[in-house]
Motif scaffolding. Structure first.
Motif, PDB file in Angstrom:
ATOM      1  N   ASN A 101       0.799  -1.233   0.000  1.00  0.00           N
ATOM      2  CA  ASN A 101       0.000   0.000   0.000  1.00  0.00           C
ATOM      3  C   ASN A 101       0.829   1.280   0.000  1.00  0.00           C
ATOM      4  OD1 ASN A 101      -2.556  -1.213  -0.092  1.00  0.00           O
ATOM      5  ND2 ASN A 101      -2.584  -1.503   2.126  1.00  0.00           N
ATOM      6  N   MET A 102       2.128   1.153  -0.257  1.00  0.00           N
ATOM      7  CA  MET A 102       3.003   2.320  -0.358  1.00  0.00           C
ATOM      8  C   MET A 102       4.027   2.070  -1.464  1.00  0.00           C
ATOM      9  SD  MET A 102       3.563   3.077   3.721  1.00  0.00           S
ATOM     10  CE  MET A 102       3.284   1.359   4.206  1.00  0.00           C
ATOM     11  N   PRO A 103       4.319   3.084  -2.283  1.00  0.00           N
ATOM     12  CA  PRO A 103       5.268   2.877  -3.386  1.00  0.00           C
ATOM     13  C   PRO A 103       6.687   2.628  -2.871  1.00  0.00           C
ATOM     14  CG  PRO A 103       4.663   5.191  -3.212  1.00  0.00           C
ATOM     15  CD  PRO A 103       3.766   4.453  -2.273  1.00  0.00           C
ATOM     16  N   TRP A 116       1.665   9.090   6.549  1.00  0.00           N
ATOM     17  CA  TRP A 116       1.731  10.254   7.435  1.00  0.00           C
ATOM     18  C   TRP A 116       0.636  11.267   7.117  1.00  0.00           C
ATOM     19  CZ3 TRP A 116       4.200   8.887  11.406  1.00  0.00           C
ATOM     20  CH2 TRP A 116       5.356   8.103  11.327  1.00  0.00           C
ATOM     21  N   ASP A 117       0.323  11.448   5.839  1.00  0.00           N
ATOM     22  CA  ASP A 117      -0.732  12.395   5.457  1.00  0.00           C
ATOM     23  C   ASP A 117      -2.085  11.958   6.012  1.00  0.00           C
ATOM     24  OD1 ASP A 117       1.100  13.917   4.106  1.00  0.00           O
ATOM     25  OD2 ASP A 117       0.550  13.193   2.107  1.00  0.00           O
ATOM     26  N   ASN A 118      -2.361  10.662   5.967  1.00  0.00           N
ATOM     27  CA  ASN A 118      -3.633  10.168   6.488  1.00  0.00           C
ATOM     28  C   ASN A 118      -3.690  10.242   8.003  1.00  0.00           C
ATOM     29  OD1 ASN A 118      -5.301   9.395   4.221  1.00  0.00           O
ATOM     30  ND2 ASN A 118      -3.777   7.849   3.764  1.00  0.00           N
ATOM     31  N   LEU A 119      -2.557  10.101   8.644  1.00  0.00           N
ATOM     32  CA  LEU A 119      -2.517  10.290  10.091  1.00  0.00           C
ATOM     33  C   LEU A 119      -2.833  11.745  10.428  1.00  0.00           C
ATOM     34  CD1 LEU A 119      -1.882   9.218  12.942  1.00  0.00           C
ATOM     35  CD2 LEU A 119       0.511   9.853  12.536  1.00  0.00           C
ATOM     36  N   GLU A 120      -2.238  12.651   9.689  1.00  0.00           N
ATOM     37  CA  GLU A 120      -2.489  14.081   9.914  1.00  0.00           C
ATOM     38  C   GLU A 120      -3.953  14.432   9.670  1.00  0.00           C
ATOM     39  OE1 GLU A 120      -1.326  17.949  10.959  1.00  0.00           O
ATOM     40  OE2 GLU A 120      -0.134  16.100  11.017  1.00  0.00           O
ATOM     41  N   ALA A 159       2.697  -1.436   9.813  1.00  0.00           N
ATOM     42  CA  ALA A 159       2.331  -2.827   9.493  1.00  0.00           C
ATOM     43  C   ALA A 159       0.848  -2.953   9.175  1.00  0.00           C
ATOM     44  CB  ALA A 159       2.717  -3.749  10.646  1.00  0.00           C
ATOM     45  N   CYS A 160       0.003  -2.313   9.982  1.00  0.00           N
ATOM     46  CA  CYS A 160      -1.447  -2.410   9.754  1.00  0.00           C
ATOM     47  C   CYS A 160      -1.833  -1.757   8.435  1.00  0.00           C
ATOM     48  CB  CYS A 160      -2.205  -1.783  10.919  1.00  0.00           C
ATOM     49  SG  CYS A 160      -1.944  -0.010  11.136  1.00  0.00           S
ATOM     50  N   TYR A 161      -1.226  -0.638   8.128  1.00  0.00           N
ATOM     51  CA  TYR A 161      -1.504   0.091   6.880  1.00  0.00           C
ATOM     52  C   TYR A 161      -1.076  -0.745   5.675  1.00  0.00           C
ATOM     53  CZ  TYR A 161      -1.719   4.353   3.942  1.00  0.00           C
ATOM     54  OH  TYR A 161      -2.020   5.308   2.992  1.00  0.00           O
ATOM     55  N   ALA A 166      -8.876  -2.702   2.911  1.00  0.00           N
ATOM     56  CA  ALA A 166      -9.722  -1.558   2.567  1.00  0.00           C
ATOM     57  C   ALA A 166      -8.900  -0.467   1.897  1.00  0.00           C
ATOM     58  CB  ALA A 166     -10.398  -1.012   3.821  1.00  0.00           C
ATOM     59  N   ARG A 167      -7.716  -0.229   2.409  1.00  0.00           N
ATOM     60  CA  ARG A 167      -6.845   0.787   1.831  1.00  0.00           C
ATOM     61  C   ARG A 167      -6.412   0.394   0.421  1.00  0.00           C
ATOM     62  NH1 ARG A 167      -5.457   6.048   1.535  1.00  0.00           N
ATOM     63  NH2 ARG A 167      -3.576   6.102   0.249  1.00  0.00           N
ATOM     64  N   GLU A 168      -6.243  -0.883   0.186  1.00  0.00           N
ATOM     65  CA  GLU A 168      -5.802  -1.366  -1.122  1.00  0.00           C
ATOM     66  C   GLU A 168      -6.819  -1.047  -2.222  1.00  0.00           C
ATOM     67  OE1 GLU A 168      -4.276  -5.566  -3.173  1.00  0.00           O
ATOM     68  OE2 GLU A 168      -4.535  -5.401  -0.997  1.00  0.00           O
ATOM     69  N   VAL A 169      -8.105  -1.069  -1.891  1.00  0.00           N
ATOM     70  CA  VAL A 169      -9.141  -0.850  -2.905  1.00  0.00           C
ATOM     71  C   VAL A 169      -9.780   0.532  -2.805  1.00  0.00           C
ATOM     72  CG1 VAL A 169      -9.667  -3.297  -3.084  1.00  0.00           C
ATOM     73  CG2 VAL A 169     -10.948  -1.897  -1.455  1.00  0.00           C
ATOM     74  N   ASN A 170      -9.512   1.259  -1.736  1.00  0.00           N
ATOM     75  CA  ASN A 170     -10.127   2.567  -1.531  1.00  0.00           C
ATOM     76  C   ASN A 170      -9.063   3.565  -1.079  1.00  0.00           C
ATOM     77  OD1 ASN A 170     -11.698   4.787  -0.870  1.00  0.00           O
ATOM     78  ND2 ASN A 170     -12.593   3.857   0.970  1.00  0.00           N
ATOM     79  N   SER A 171      -8.582   4.362  -2.009  1.00  0.00           N
ATOM     80  CA  SER A 171      -7.496   5.298  -1.705  1.00  0.00           C
ATOM     81  C   SER A 171      -7.938   6.435  -0.790  1.00  0.00           C
ATOM     82  CB  SER A 171      -6.927   5.878  -3.005  1.00  0.00           C
ATOM     83  OG  SER A 171      -7.936   6.581  -3.731  1.00  0.00           O
TER      84      SER A 171
END
Length: 338
Positions: A101-103, A116-120, A159-161, A166-171
């Protein structure tokens, strides 16, 4: 003993390729120990993150044998026990890859900006602006502080991210790490913005309703924060404040509980009508159910009757006991804060 470490390597402009390194290791060696030896003794170009080596900083998160974990926490012996035993004399292999889920930046290093952006985005800071007490710190009782213990263990390893379906299919979904931090703010007695936070976390599938409850975040969390459980707590706070007309997501949850209370399990005929069709209020939603209903009838999967499950009264009693307990707990919390 000898172990092959099969490492997925790549740069931003290249295709990923596995490269294998063989080491003489002991069962107690951590995966990070082995990566250090590969870098120092065999291939100095191998790239990975590390820092504390003591399960505190979260820097060395990566996929080990297909699941996200901390390289400083997992050891060779435990990883080999996870592998299937087929009696082969072949040297055992441990596969290591970058988080999902991260490049990828290079090898096992990923670009964590979205993390980090989603945490913010969930505003993970205690807000005390509404409390004008400048002369002293904001005190908490031991009980109030204890509510934050589990969530406060998060080390933001990712690790959870990495494993979030859900994150994989919904950005748009902010991710389990962010919502676990969000629950910390909701539960913190010092925060002054609980209601506005809950409204924000209730926004479509960006917030808590984007979670698919796959349990992967709980399974891989090295600190037992249980992000999915924390998301569930936020959902419960929202459900207590909203009726079933607020959104389809809320109607879904409330209808599910009501149908199980009524019959011991879900009456799927009524579920679609009440959730998607909003009990005949949403004509467009009802029409959308038409094709599915026709296929179910054609295949004999649309029962004309509904038989309650055995022990329906017991199921209803359990649900009502939990609801009453949660209601009493909420009242006690409100009283303690007033």
């Amino acid at each position: 003993m000898q172990v092959c470490f099969k490492i997925l390597r790549q740069t931003q402009n290249s295709s990923p390729e596995f490269q294998t390194y063989t080491l003489d290791v002991e069962e107690g060696n951590t995966i990070l120990d082995c990566l250090n030896r590969i870098k120092w003794e065999q291939d100095g170009s191998l790239a990975f993150r590390k820092n504390c080596r003591n399960t505190i900083c979260g820097s060395c998160s990566m996929r080990i044998n297909g699941r996200s974990a901390l390289a400083c926490k997992e050891n060779v012996g435990a990883e080999l026990k996870r592998l299937p035993t087929n009696g082969s004399s072949k040297i055992p292999e441990i596969t290591i890859a970058p988080m999902g889920n991260m490049p990828v930046v290079k090898d096992l290093i990923v670009d964590m900006r979205s993390f980090w952006d989603n945490l913010e985005a969930v505003d993970p800071y205690v807000s005390t602006g509404a409390r004008a007490i400048p002369e002293r710190e904001f005190l908490q009782t031991p009980e109030e502080r204890s509510r934050l213990d589990q969530i406060g263990n998060c080390i933001l390893c990712g690790a959870c991210y990495s494993e979030c379906n859900a994150r994989e299919v919904n950005s748009d979904f902010v991710g389990p790490h962010a919502l676990a931090k969000a629950q910390r703010m909701v539960a913190d007695s010092r925060d002054a913005q609980k209601e506005s936070r809950l409204e924000k976390y209730n926004e479509g599938t960006k917030g808590v309703w984007g979670c698919t409850r796959c349990l992967m975040c709980n399974a891989v969390c090295p600190m037992e924060v249980a992000p999915m459980d924390q998301i569930g707590k936020i959902k419960q706070e929202i459900l207590e404040r909203k009726d079933d007309q607020a959104s389809r997501q809320i109607r879904h949850r409330k209808t599910l509980i009501n149908l199980v209370k009524r019959g011991g399990w879900v009456d799927e005929r009524m579920f679609g009508i009440q959730v998607v069709g909003n009990s005949f209020r949403d004509i467009k939603g009802l029409l959308s159910l038409g094709p599915l209903g026709v296929r179910m009838i054609a295949r004999g999967k649309f029962p004309l009757g509904f038989d309650r499950s055995e022990g329906t009264e017991q199921v209803r009693s359990l649900i009502e006991s939990v609801q009453n307990f949660e209601s009493e707990t909420s009242k006690e919390d409100a009283a303690s804060k007033s």
